[in-house]
Design a protein around this motif. Structure first.
Motif, short mmCIF file in Angstrom:
data_model
loop_
_atom_site.label_atom_id
_atom_site.label_comp_id
_atom_site.label_asym_id
_atom_site.label_seq_id
_atom_site.Cartn_x
_atom_site.Cartn_y
_atom_site.Cartn_z
N GLN A 163 47.01 -0.15 49.01
CA GLN A 163 45.73 -0.45 49.61
C GLN A 163 45.65 -1.93 50.02
OE1 GLN A 163 43.28 0.94 46.32
NE2 GLN A 163 42.58 2.68 47.54
N TYR A 164 46.16 -2.80 49.16
CA TYR A 164 46.15 -4.23 49.47
C TYR A 164 46.99 -4.52 50.70
CZ TYR A 164 46.80 -9.27 48.99
OH TYR A 164 46.82 -10.61 49.24
N PHE A 165 48.16 -3.90 50.79
CA PHE A 165 49.05 -4.10 51.93
C PHE A 165 48.38 -3.65 53.22
CE2 PHE A 165 52.57 -3.27 54.79
CZ PHE A 165 53.48 -4.29 54.49
N PHE A 166 47.72 -2.49 53.19
CA PHE A 166 47.06 -1.97 54.38
C PHE A 166 45.89 -2.84 54.80
CE2 PHE A 166 43.74 0.71 56.34
CZ PHE A 166 44.42 1.14 57.46
N GLN A 167 45.13 -3.33 53.83
CA GLN A 167 43.91 -4.07 54.14
C GLN A 167 44.15 -5.55 54.45
OE1 GLN A 167 40.95 -3.32 51.06
NE2 GLN A 167 41.49 -1.14 50.99
N HIS A 168 45.24 -6.13 53.94
CA HIS A 168 45.49 -7.55 54.13
C HIS A 168 46.74 -7.86 54.95
CE1 HIS A 168 42.69 -7.59 50.70
NE2 HIS A 168 42.37 -8.81 51.10
N LYS A 169 47.59 -6.88 55.13
CA LYS A 169 48.81 -7.06 55.94
C LYS A 169 48.90 -5.93 56.96
CE LYS A 169 51.20 -9.27 52.06
NZ LYS A 169 52.41 -9.24 51.18
N ARG A 170 47.79 -5.74 57.65
CA ARG A 170 47.67 -4.58 58.54
C ARG A 170 48.70 -4.59 59.65
NH1 ARG A 170 41.91 -1.86 59.13
NH2 ARG A 170 42.18 -2.33 56.93
N SER A 171 49.04 -5.76 60.18
CA SER A 171 50.02 -5.81 61.27
C SER A 171 51.39 -5.32 60.79
CB SER A 171 50.12 -7.23 61.83
OG SER A 171 50.56 -8.13 60.83
N LEU A 172 51.78 -5.73 59.57
CA LEU A 172 53.05 -5.27 59.02
C LEU A 172 53.02 -3.76 58.77
CD1 LEU A 172 53.96 -8.08 56.46
CD2 LEU A 172 54.87 -7.73 58.76
N PHE A 173 51.87 -3.27 58.31
CA PHE A 173 51.71 -1.84 58.07
C PHE A 173 51.95 -1.06 59.36
CE2 PHE A 173 49.36 2.11 57.97
CZ PHE A 173 49.59 2.61 56.69
N TRP A 174 51.35 -1.52 60.46
CA TRP A 174 51.48 -0.80 61.72
C TRP A 174 52.86 -0.98 62.34
CZ3 TRP A 174 48.66 3.11 62.53
CH2 TRP A 174 47.33 3.14 62.09
N TRP A 175 53.51 -2.11 62.08
CA TRP A 175 54.89 -2.26 62.53
C TRP A 175 55.78 -1.23 61.83
CZ3 TRP A 175 56.82 -4.09 66.68
CH2 TRP A 175 56.28 -5.20 67.33
N SER A 176 55.59 -1.09 60.52
CA SER A 176 56.35 -0.10 59.76
C SER A 176 56.05 1.31 60.27
CB SER A 176 56.01 -0.20 58.26
OG SER A 176 56.70 0.78 57.52
N TYR A 177 54.79 1.57 60.55
CA TYR A 177 54.36 2.87 61.09
C TYR A 177 55.07 3.15 62.41
CZ TYR A 177 51.09 6.49 62.75
OH TYR A 177 50.54 7.65 63.23
N CYS A 178 55.10 2.16 63.29
CA CYS A 178 55.71 2.34 64.62
C CYS A 178 57.22 2.57 64.52
CB CYS A 178 55.43 1.12 65.49
SG CYS A 178 53.71 0.97 66.02
N PHE A 179 57.88 1.82 63.65
CA PHE A 179 59.32 2.01 63.50
C PHE A 179 59.64 3.39 62.91
CE2 PHE A 179 59.85 -2.69 63.84
CZ PHE A 179 60.79 -2.67 64.85
N PHE A 180 58.80 3.85 61.98
CA PHE A 180 59.01 5.21 61.45
C PHE A 180 58.70 6.26 62.50
CE2 PHE A 180 59.04 3.88 56.85
CZ PHE A 180 60.23 4.51 56.54
N PHE A 181 57.73 5.99 63.35
CA PHE A 181 57.43 6.89 64.46
C PHE A 181 58.66 7.06 65.35
CE2 PHE A 181 55.84 8.07 68.62
CZ PHE A 181 54.81 8.97 68.35
#
Length: 337
Positions: free
Chosen positions: A208-226
């Motif tokens: 939850q902390y990673f998603f709420q405070h490091k959102r750009s990294l979360f979405w980068w990881s999401y995109c690469f997994f996509f």
């Protein structure tokens, strides 16, 4: 105590190696060789596609390590991921066992205990969410393009699958946006239940902390997994193309996502022996390919690809064994208070 630890290591090794050995024994090498002869050098394309997919998955995990990603090279992380995913695929504990092994192996690369465990969990979350997105898109495509050809039973089944997947994705994001719980202290270390509860609670907090405070990294990881899932689905597309079928990329995506969904039901079966073959048959029927010979050929080629990556993973393990073995002797060199 030394004997107990040694016995535990031997038991863990048996639990990892035995399912892989059983999987290899189950393979009909004569049939595999015959089908590989038909495909010829084109099989290299299948291996290249899966390599690119695995590399994208590694980058998606690498992003989740934060600043400590610089402690190890991308190629070493690729090796760690490949070993962990292989163990997860051919072990009754499925991804849980594989992810635990990846966490332990990370500790020998100057990655802290907490960050190692959190990165594995966060990357698993982004992998699942991106996979759900592609699964929903592929089912919607099937619904739009083939709704008139689908039997009523299949039509309702696709609708239910879309609704369930979308609900699960929304629930995931709701939990990630929810106010974070405080980290739970370990408390009574003699209680296995309390230790497990504390570990799970802290991992949820970290995600939850990673998603709420490091959102750009979360979405980068999401995109690469996509991209990881998207490229991986091209395996089905090229195999069917090599066999002479004029299929679309979306059909390959639908087939791959369908097999992954079916395999997840039988995740406890080492190597999903039999489960994956049934999944291949079902998804091929869904895109209009009914021939038994095609289903068998596709299954054999996909198993051949898995066998190649088992061998590559074994070689990779031998190459990085010296780096990772010290964690079992001395533990993690970094400890967080």
């Amino acid at each position: 105590m030394l004997i107990n630890k040694k016995g535990l290591k031997i038991l863990i090794l048996i639990c990892i190696v035995l399912p892989i050995v059983i999987f290899i024994i189950q393979i009909d090498f004569i049939s595999v060789f015959q089908e590989l002869l038909k495909i010829g050098g084109k099989f290299i394309i299948i291996l290249l596609i899966t390599f690119i997919a695995y590399l994208l998955g590694t980058i998606a995990w690498w992003v989740c390590l934060g600043p400590q990603r610089n402690e190890l090279s991308l190629w070493k992380l690729f090796g760690v991921r490949q070993i962990g995913e292989t163990v997860g695929l051919y072990n009754p504990s499925s991804v849980v066992g594989g992810d635990m092994l990846k966490t332990e192996m990370l500790k020998s690369y100057m990655v802290s205990d907490d960050n190692a465990a959190a990165s594995v969990v966060i990357s698993r979350v982004t992998a699942v969410l991106s996979q759900l997105c592609l699964f929903i898109l592929s089912l919607c495509w099937l619904l739009v393009t083939a709704r008139d050809q689908l039997p009523i039973f299949w039509l309702y089944g696709v609708l239910v699958a879309i609704v369930l997947s979308l609900t699960l994705k929304i629930l995931f994001f709701y939990l990630l946006n929810k106010k974070r719980v405080q980290n739970v202290e370990m408390g009574d270390r003699t209680s296995l239940w309390k230790r497990l509860r504390s570990t799970i609670s802290n991992l949820i907090h970290d995600t939850q902390y990673f998603f709420q405070h490091k959102r750009s990294l979360f979405w980068w990881s999401y995109c690469f997994f996509f991209l990881h899932w998207l490229v991986g689905s091209m395996e089905f597309y090229f195999i069917l193309r090599f066999l002479g079928f004029d299929v679309w990329l979306m059909q390959g995506l639908l087939a791959d996502m369908g097999v992954i969904a079916i395999k997840s039901i039988g995740a406890f079966v080492p190597g999903q022996i039999g489960v994956e073959e049934i999944g291949n048959k079902v998804v091929l029927a869904a895109i209009g390919i009914q021939a038994t010979t095609v289903w068998i050929t596709v299954s054999i080629l996909r198993r051949a690809r898995q066998l190649c990556w088992i061998l590559i993973g074994a070689v990779w393990y031998m190459l990085i064994r010296k780096d990772t073995s010290k964690v079992f002797r001395h533990g993690n060199p970094i400890r967080q208070s």
